[in-house]
Design a protein around this motif. Structure first.
Motif: not given
Lengths: 315, 358
Positions: A105, A120, A124, B323, B327
């Motif tokens: 990540a 990020s 997570v 995510m 990303l």
């Protein structure tokens, strides 16, 4: 310990005589003890925050959740394995998790704006909480009772678990080892170099990714130890159990001056003790709020924290 | 002259589009049962759009990274609820506090404004010390303030006003989807006007380079304070709408995870894009509440039980998707661009050209 036990009642009685109506220490002793204990646990978590911030300039919002996952791993492992073996596995698995989180990540975003990495980290944290919710169906799970450290002990007028005494001792040993590692070993020197200047240390041949991974491994190791100690005291784990201790540990890191390990430890003990004294005074609603009030006061008065270095902006 | 004609044409087409949107909602409300999931998504999406746009004003346009948005929403929600609970219902709601000490009610529009104003006043006071801090420190300080606000609203001693940690309920809410759309639309329009004004340009200058902005004569403290206060004003209104939507309010719900959710919406939509925030809030709400719902049910195909599907799996899939977006699509859906009539026009013209070439 026996020595203290023998004399403490007299000392306390003496204090009570001199301050009949004022605050009596005997009443507050359990809270002070709980404060020192929880302070030690916050200290262990906050080192993970402060080291990562020192190197990556990232508030690792997922750190509190890694701490929570360590709690759940212990519960699931101890169902089949003996406790001491599962404790070892908890530490290993937590370290692996910290390592994987960083690689998956944060590493791809190394050249992205700092904001992206922070988002990020929030992502997570969201993912870990939701996974924990999925595996536990959102129910609070009972933490296994670890023999010896969850036995009761009486200090003066207060009865508490051995873990209360063990935590600060263990914290100080681990912190001393860590400081030694950072000051006197090659990898420690590399860490200091990377936190001073990312680019230059890369040019000097330091393998940045290795250093960062080791930082995460150390942070997760300490978080795993903290989770063993913390959840022995609080007995249940929920998917959001990591959020508050995580935030408080971060506050402790900021309070002590982010990037400074002694600062984080001192900050964590101050916050742990203050929080429990406030609970003792019957202001439980405000125990969390007080932590943040303390943070805001220190940020406004001394923005870099107690032990932080003063930074200057260059144009 | 031609420019003027163009812009008036643009305004007419925008108005027509908005009119068409309301008409479609109206028709849908006549056709579908009011319990349909679609309306729930539309209502919540509209409310989250407003909140996301107000956070975007702060993060995306002024470059101030605040994590205290849930706190201001809480103030708005409580202000609205406290001033609109009908007098006859107060004894039931404030059952532990003898009916509370506020014995008047405000009409709904006034209460909505009051919700915004209250949040703005708090934001102004908080901004005085906090806005001097930089990036991460600002984020964590505002997060701290949001937690402090939450604790204060749960305080027993304030029970006669806030009902302590008990729920507030029985205040007027809306049944039609048009109401949140109208209020949120109006507020977003005001924010857009602000962004396009000279203040908005000053905000963007501060975002791009504080020192350069200051050198150009922009008063940093004043503009940051302004952006923070206005953003919180609209967060307050958004909180009030959320209260109306949920029909109950409890301080415990406005945790920092709510701020994170809104921040994720802003990032997915694109920092610095108003339309991006709106699109992503509808997508976010629809995906998390509706489209992925089937993942939560245990499903059998014939006698084969589909693995993994069970309560909570929806959230896991959803966070994995988030995510991936964070990303691999760091700039979000829209980046800093806006979806406008021009952009759509250009898109179609380009499309047509390509067709001609082919």
């Amino acid at each position: 310990m026996d020595f203290i036990n023998a004399f403490l009642p007299y000392i306390l009685a003496d204090i009570e005589k001199t301050t009949p109506d004022a605050i009596r220490i005997a009443d507050y002793l359990p809270y002070i003890l709980a404060g020192i204990s929880v302070g030690g646990q916050y200290a262990l978590i906050s080192i993970g925050y402060t080291m990562v911030y020192g190197i990556l300039r990232l508030i690792n919002f997922a750190h509190g959740d890694i701490f929570m996952v360590a709690g759940f791993v212990m519960i699931y492992l101890s169902a089949t394995l003996p406790l001491h073996i599962s404790a070892v596995f908890v530490i290993l698995i937590t370290m692996l998790l910290g390592f994987v989180v960083e690689r998956v990540a944060y590493k791809p975003l190394r050249n992205a704006p700092r904001m992206s990495i922070m988002i990020s980290a929030i992502g997570v944290s969201y993912l870990l909480q939701n996974c924990a919710w999925y595996f536990t169906s959102g129910l609070a799970k009972q933490y296994p009772e670890i023999p010896w450290i969850s036995e009761s002990i009486t200090i003066g007028s207060a009865t508490t678990k051995i873990v209360t005494i063990l935590t600060p001792v263990l914290t100080i040993i681990l912190v001393a080892a860590l400081v030694f590692l950072i000051k006197y070993t090659k990898i420690g020197m590399a860490m200091r170099a990377v936190s001073k200047d990312f680019e230059t240390s890369r040019l000097m041949g330091i393998k940045i990714n290795t250093v960062i991974s080791i930082t995460f491994l150390i942070g997760s190791f300490l978080a795993a130890v903290a989770s063993l100690l913390y959840f022995t005291n609080y007995t249940t784990v929920t998917p959001v159990a990591g959020a508050m201790p995580g935030l408080k540990a971060f506050v402790a890191a900021v309070f002590g001056g982010i990037g400074s390990i002694p600062g984080a430890v001192v900050g964590a003990f101050i916050i742990g003790i203050c929080e429990n004294l406030i609970k003792g005074a019957g202001w439980t609603t405000f125990s969390d709020a007080f932590t943040f009030a303390l943070l805001i006061i220190i940020l406004v008065a001394k923005p870099t924290g107690l032990f932080g270095e003063k930074s200057t902006d260059k144009v | 002259m031609k420019i003027k004609e163009n812009s008036s044409l643009k305004y007419i087409s925008i108005l027509a589009l908005i009119g068409a949107m309301f008409l479609i909602i109206f028709i849908l409300e006549q056709l579908l049962p009011p319990t349909s999931m679609l309306f729930m998504v539309l209502k919540k999406g509209a409310i989250y759009s407003l909140v996301a746009v107000s956070l975007n004003l702060l993060c995306g346009f002024t470059g101030l990274f605040s994590l205290g948005h849930a706190g201001f929403m809480l103030i708005g929600a409580y202000t609205y609820a406290i001033f609109t609970i009908p007098l006859e219902a107060r004894n039931a709601v404030y059952q532990y506090f003898d009916g509370g000490i506020i014995n008047f009610t405000l009409p709904v529009p006034v209460a909505l404004l009051a919700a915004g104003a209250c949040a703005a006043v708090f934001a102004f006071l908080i901004g005085l010390p906090v806005l001097r801090l930089k990036s991460d420190y600002l984020a964590i300080a505002t997060l701290g303030f949001a937690e402090i606000i939450r604790a204060i609203f749960q305080w027993d001693k304030l029970g006669p006003i806030t009902n302590g940690s008990n729920v507030l309920r029985k205040f007027p809410s809306f049944s039609s989807t048009i109401f949140p759309f109208a209020v949120a639309g109006l507020c977003i329009a005001i924010i857009v006007l602000l962004i396009n004004s000279s203040y908005g340009r000053a905000f963007k200058a501060i975002r791009d380079d504080e020192i350069a902005a200051e050198a150009m004569g922009i008063n940093l403290a004043k503009h940051k304070q302004l952006s923070f206060t206005i953003s919180s004003f609209f967060a307050g209104i958004g909180g009030a709408l959320l209260a109306m939507f949920q029909t109950t309010v409890q301080a415990a719900a406005f945790k920092s995870s709510m701020t994170y959710e809104i921040l994720l919406i802003v990032v997915i939509g694109g920092m610095g894009s108003v339309t991006g925030s709106c699109i992503s809030s509808f997508l976010f709400i629809a995906a998390s509440e509706w489209w992925l719902r089937f993942l939560d049910d245990e499903t059998y195909i014939g006698s084969f039980k589909v693995p993994l599907l069970r309560s909570g799996f929806r959230k896991v899939v959803f966070s994995v998707v988030i995510m991936i977006i964070v990303l691999f699509y760091q700039r979000g859906i829209m980046g800093t661009k806006e979806l406008s009539m021009d952009a759509i026009g250009r898109f179609f013209r380009k499309f047509k050209k390509e067709e001609d070439v082919a």
